[in-house]
Design a protein around this motif. Structure first.
Motif, PDB file in Angstrom:
ATOM      1  N   TYR A 127     -12.906  28.030   0.288  1.00 33.55           N
ATOM      2  CA  TYR A 127     -13.430  27.193   1.480  1.00 33.55           C
ATOM      3  C   TYR A 127     -12.959  25.713   1.536  1.00 33.55           C
ATOM      4  O   TYR A 127     -13.394  25.054   0.902  1.00 33.55           O
ATOM      5  CB  TYR A 127     -14.857  27.546   1.539  1.00 33.55           C
ATOM      6  N   TYR A 128     -12.278  25.613   2.675  1.00 32.33           N
ATOM      7  CA  TYR A 128     -11.777  23.956   2.686  1.00 32.33           C
ATOM      8  C   TYR A 128     -11.596  23.813   4.321  1.00 32.33           C
ATOM      9  O   TYR A 128     -11.155  24.761   4.891  1.00 32.33           O
ATOM     10  CB  TYR A 128     -10.172  24.006   2.206  1.00 32.33           C
ATOM     11  N   ALA A 129     -12.300  22.895   4.683  1.00 29.11           N
ATOM     12  CA  ALA A 129     -11.982  22.353   5.978  1.00 29.11           C
ATOM     13  C   ALA A 129     -11.931  20.694   6.059  1.00 29.11           C
ATOM     14  O   ALA A 129     -12.664  20.101   5.238  1.00 29.11           O
ATOM     15  CB  ALA A 129     -13.138  23.072   6.741  1.00 29.11           C
ATOM     16  N   LEU A 130     -11.230  20.182   6.897  1.00 30.49           N
ATOM     17  CA  LEU A 130     -10.981  18.807   6.885  1.00 30.49           C
ATOM     18  C   LEU A 130     -11.137  18.498   8.358  1.00 30.49           C
ATOM     19  O   LEU A 130     -10.300  18.949   9.167  1.00 30.49           O
ATOM     20  CB  LEU A 130      -9.735  18.319   6.190  1.00 30.49           C
ATOM     21  N   SER A 154     -22.600  26.352   7.363  1.00 38.09           N
ATOM     22  CA  SER A 154     -23.314  25.044   7.766  1.00 38.09           C
ATOM     23  C   SER A 154     -22.556  23.888   8.169  1.00 38.09           C
ATOM     24  O   SER A 154     -22.710  23.260   9.088  1.00 38.09           O
ATOM     25  CB  SER A 154     -24.459  24.684   6.722  1.00 38.09           C
ATOM     26  N   PHE A 155     -21.706  24.015   7.321  1.00 36.94           N
ATOM     27  CA  PHE A 155     -20.693  22.566   7.712  1.00 36.94           C
ATOM     28  C   PHE A 155     -19.985  22.730   8.956  1.00 36.94           C
ATOM     29  O   PHE A 155     -19.773  21.773   9.578  1.00 36.94           O
ATOM     30  CB  PHE A 155     -19.518  22.431   6.553  1.00 36.94           C
ATOM     31  N   MET A 168     -17.237  11.052  18.336  1.00 40.08           N
ATOM     32  CA  MET A 168     -16.019  10.980  17.647  1.00 40.08           C
ATOM     33  C   MET A 168     -15.425  12.612  18.097  1.00 40.08           C
ATOM     34  O   MET A 168     -16.275  13.545  17.695  1.00 40.08           O
ATOM     35  CB  MET A 168     -15.879  10.406  16.588  1.00 40.08           C
ATOM     36  N   LYS A 169     -14.395  12.879  18.162  1.00 39.62           N
ATOM     37  CA  LYS A 169     -13.854  14.211  18.581  1.00 39.62           C
ATOM     38  C   LYS A 169     -13.993  14.862  17.018  1.00 39.62           C
ATOM     39  O   LYS A 169     -13.482  14.247  16.021  1.00 39.62           O
ATOM     40  CB  LYS A 169     -12.478  14.368  18.940  1.00 39.62           C
ATOM     41  N   ARG A 170     -14.261  16.177  16.935  1.00 34.60           N
ATOM     42  CA  ARG A 170     -14.293  17.083  15.734  1.00 34.60           C
ATOM     43  C   ARG A 170     -13.293  18.113  15.665  1.00 34.60           C
ATOM     44  O   ARG A 170     -13.714  19.028  16.524  1.00 34.60           O
ATOM     45  CB  ARG A 170     -15.788  17.634  15.334  1.00 34.60           C
ATOM     46  N   GLU A 171     -12.232  18.070  15.014  1.00 31.08           N
ATOM     47  CA  GLU A 171     -11.067  19.078  15.197  1.00 31.08           C
ATOM     48  C   GLU A 171     -10.679  19.415  13.709  1.00 31.08           C
ATOM     49  O   GLU A 171     -10.469  18.334  12.856  1.00 31.08           O
ATOM     50  CB  GLU A 171      -9.779  18.512  15.819  1.00 31.08           C
ATOM     51  N   LEU A 172     -11.245  20.612  13.268  1.00 38.75           N
ATOM     52  CA  LEU A 172     -11.133  21.084  11.713  1.00 38.75           C
ATOM     53  C   LEU A 172      -9.858  21.650  11.719  1.00 38.75           C
ATOM     54  O   LEU A 172      -9.346  22.761  12.254  1.00 38.75           O
ATOM     55  CB  LEU A 172     -12.387  21.897  11.408  1.00 38.75           C
ATOM     56  N   ILE A 173      -9.335  21.320  10.273  1.00 41.45           N
ATOM     57  CA  ILE A 173      -8.019  22.153   9.984  1.00 41.45           C
ATOM     58  C   ILE A 173      -8.918  23.079   8.739  1.00 41.45           C
ATOM     59  O   ILE A 173      -9.533  22.280   8.025  1.00 41.45           O
ATOM     60  CB  ILE A 173      -7.012  21.453   9.235  1.00 41.45           C
ATOM     61  N   ILE A 174      -8.842  24.376   8.680  1.00 45.32           N
ATOM     62  CA  ILE A 174      -9.490  25.363   7.796  1.00 45.32           C
ATOM     63  C   ILE A 174      -8.367  25.970   7.081  1.00 45.32           C
ATOM     64  O   ILE A 174      -7.379  26.473   7.609  1.00 45.32           O
ATOM     65  CB  ILE A 174     -10.259  26.216   8.834  1.00 45.32           C
ATOM     66  N   GLN A 175      -8.536  26.136   5.657  1.00 43.57           N
ATOM     67  CA  GLN A 175      -7.699  26.903   4.756  1.00 43.57           C
ATOM     68  C   GLN A 175      -8.745  27.908   4.139  1.00 43.57           C
ATOM     69  O   GLN A 175      -9.805  27.357   3.709  1.00 43.57           O
ATOM     70  CB  GLN A 175      -7.097  26.002   3.869  1.00 43.57           C
ATOM     71  N   LEU A 176      -8.532  29.050   4.011  1.00 43.01           N
ATOM     72  CA  LEU A 176      -9.302  30.024   2.952  1.00 43.01           C
ATOM     73  C   LEU A 176      -8.329  30.597   2.184  1.00 43.01           C
ATOM     74  O   LEU A 176      -7.146  31.022   2.423  1.00 43.01           O
ATOM     75  CB  LEU A 176      -9.989  31.014   3.927  1.00 43.01           C
ATOM     76  N   GLU A 177      -8.737  30.722   0.901  1.00 47.75           N
ATOM     77  CA  GLU A 177      -7.852  31.700  -0.024  1.00 47.75           C
ATOM     78  C   GLU A 177      -8.765  32.721  -0.679  1.00 47.75           C
ATOM     79  O   GLU A 177     -10.027  32.732  -0.576  1.00 47.75           O
ATOM     80  CB  GLU A 177      -7.616  30.813  -1.173  1.00 47.75           C
ATOM     81  N   GLU A 213     -15.192  16.504   5.352  1.00 49.05           N
ATOM     82  CA  GLU A 213     -14.531  17.556   4.563  1.00 49.05           C
ATOM     83  C   GLU A 213     -15.381  18.443   3.884  1.00 49.05           C
ATOM     84  O   GLU A 213     -16.456  17.902   3.386  1.00 49.05           O
ATOM     85  CB  GLU A 213     -13.793  16.657   3.592  1.00 49.05           C
ATOM     86  N   PHE A 214     -15.005  19.720   3.709  1.00 53.67           N
ATOM     87  CA  PHE A 214     -15.713  20.662   2.884  1.00 53.67           C
ATOM     88  C   PHE A 214     -14.530  21.195   1.927  1.00 53.67           C
ATOM     89  O   PHE A 214     -13.442  21.689   2.318  1.00 53.67           O
ATOM     90  CB  PHE A 214     -16.330  21.704   3.694  1.00 53.67           C
ATOM     91  N   ASP A 215     -14.680  21.329   0.611  1.00 50.56           N
ATOM     92  CA  ASP A 215     -13.775  21.902  -0.349  1.00 50.56           C
ATOM     93  C   ASP A 215     -14.533  22.638  -1.464  1.00 50.56           C
ATOM     94  O   ASP A 215     -15.093  21.746  -2.277  1.00 50.56           O
ATOM     95  CB  ASP A 215     -12.931  20.622  -0.696  1.00 50.56           C
TER      96      ASP A 215
END
Length: 80
Positions: A24-27, A76-77, A1-10, A35-37
């Motif tokens: 740290y957020y990625a989906l 790592s994520f 499956m394709k992995r394309e991350l949307i990343i948000q940093l505050e 997902e990482f949040d």
């Protein structure tokens, strides 16, 4: 499956001054379970204006891990 991350940093600053990342957020847009949040406790407290804009308080961040620990897991994520 394709992995394309949307990343948000505050960050903990509202200006161009160098600050710490506090969220740290990625989906993966193709897999919502990938997902990482995590919020991190900065070394320097947020200003009251930053608390208002970010919607998070110093009290809420008090129980979070350090930015270094959160960043290590975030990296790592990203490498999965």
């Amino acid at each position: 499956m394709k992995r394309e991350l949307i990343i948000q940093l505050e960050a903990n600053v509202l200006t161009s001054k160098k600050g710490e990342r506090i969220q740290y957020y990625a989906l993966n847009r193709w897999d919502e379970n990938d997902e990482f949040d995590e919020w991190a406790k900065p070394l320097e407290a947020l200003s009251s204006e930053a608390e208002r804009i970010l919607g998070v308080t110093n009290a809420q961040l008090e129980c979070c891990r350090s930015t270094d620990a959160a960043l290590e897991d975030f990296r790592s994520f990203l490498k999965k």
